[in-house]
Design a protein around this motif. Sequence first.
Motif, PDB file in Angstrom:
ATOM      1  N   GLU A 180       0.836  -1.199   0.000  1.00 24.52           N
ATOM      2  CA  GLU A 180       0.000   0.000   0.000  1.00 24.52           C
ATOM      3  C   GLU A 180       0.871   1.250   0.000  1.00 24.52           C
ATOM      4  O   GLU A 180       1.993   1.240   0.519  1.00 24.52           O
ATOM      5  N   ILE A 181       0.344   2.325  -0.553  1.00 22.96           N
ATOM      6  CA  ILE A 181       1.082   3.585  -0.625  1.00 22.96           C
ATOM      7  C   ILE A 181       1.458   4.074   0.764  1.00 22.96           C
ATOM      8  O   ILE A 181       2.593   4.505   0.986  1.00 22.96           O
ATOM      9  N   THR A 182       0.547   3.987   1.708  1.00 18.56           N
ATOM     10  CA  THR A 182       0.849   4.481   3.057  1.00 18.56           C
ATOM     11  C   THR A 182       2.003   3.708   3.693  1.00 18.56           C
ATOM     12  O   THR A 182       2.818   4.296   4.401  1.00 18.56           O
ATOM     13  N   ASN A 183       2.075   2.406   3.416  1.00 14.71           N
ATOM     14  CA  ASN A 183       3.194   1.623   3.945  1.00 14.71           C
ATOM     15  C   ASN A 183       4.505   2.001   3.259  1.00 14.71           C
ATOM     16  O   ASN A 183       5.552   2.073   3.910  1.00 14.71           O
ATOM     17  N   ALA A 184       4.445   2.242   1.949  1.00 18.54           N
ATOM     18  CA  ALA A 184       5.645   2.650   1.215  1.00 18.54           C
ATOM     19  C   ALA A 184       6.137   4.009   1.724  1.00 18.54           C
ATOM     20  O   ALA A 184       7.341   4.225   1.902  1.00 18.54           O
ATOM     21  N   GLN A 185       5.207   4.930   1.971  1.00 18.89           N
ATOM     22  CA  GLN A 185       5.576   6.246   2.508  1.00 18.89           C
ATOM     23  C   GLN A 185       6.180   6.114   3.897  1.00 18.89           C
ATOM     24  O   GLN A 185       7.161   6.796   4.224  1.00 18.89           O
ATOM     25  N   LYS A 186       5.607   5.245   4.702  1.00 15.33           N
ATOM     26  CA  LYS A 186       6.142   5.027   6.052  1.00 15.33           C
ATOM     27  C   LYS A 186       7.561   4.483   5.988  1.00 15.33           C
ATOM     28  O   LYS A 186       8.429   4.889   6.759  1.00 15.33           O
ATOM     29  N   ASP A 187       7.824   3.586   5.028  1.00 20.33           N
ATOM     30  CA  ASP A 187       9.186   3.068   4.834  1.00 20.33           C
ATOM     31  C   ASP A 187      10.158   4.209   4.523  1.00 20.33           C
ATOM     32  O   ASP A 187      11.271   4.245   5.055  1.00 20.33           O
TER      33      ASP A 187
END
Length: 191
Positions: free
Chosen positions: A2-9
């Motif tokens: 998910e985009i939010t997980n990628a951003q969190k990374d």
Amino acid sequence: MEITNAQKDVRETFMGGFAGQLVSAVLWCVSAVACTWHSLRLGEWILILGGFLIFPLTQLVLRSMGRAYALPKGHPMNALGIQVAFTLPLTLPLVIGIGALHPAWFYPALMIVLGAHYLPFIFMYGMWQFGVLSATLIASGVAIAMYLPTPVSLGAWLTAVLLVAFAFVGRRVAFSDISAARNPPASATSV
């Protein structure tokens, strides 16, 4: 992913931009010192040539802190990161041309370009704070060019200060993510 997980990374790996902002701030500060006490030309060269070292120096700072220094191979934000990295160097001919025609506009022009460069960081990091940094750099660059062209180094000093301030803002955002992941809130149903 998910985009939010990628951003969190991205936020966690690069500490909300902390290391990169600090490296950039030091470069802008060294350029400001050179411009203030030696010459604008030296300040320009320091910033132009030193700018190519920002990412490797950022990785070195992250490594020295014992942190990951890059996203994993195949991460969905890697391609965007590469594209964003090339936007600033590709606009340097414009900044150099403006500086050649009107030397007092070199720093304000680079501030505007740097501000535009930070716009994709809003998405990449998932941090609206980069929008504030972007808008502040762009507005300051325009204001300095139009109303405060002297001292010539003003834009460099202001940018260095803004980058240091936003480094700590980004760090706080990233660390609050990490803290929230380690200490999830107790659910209302647990006893």
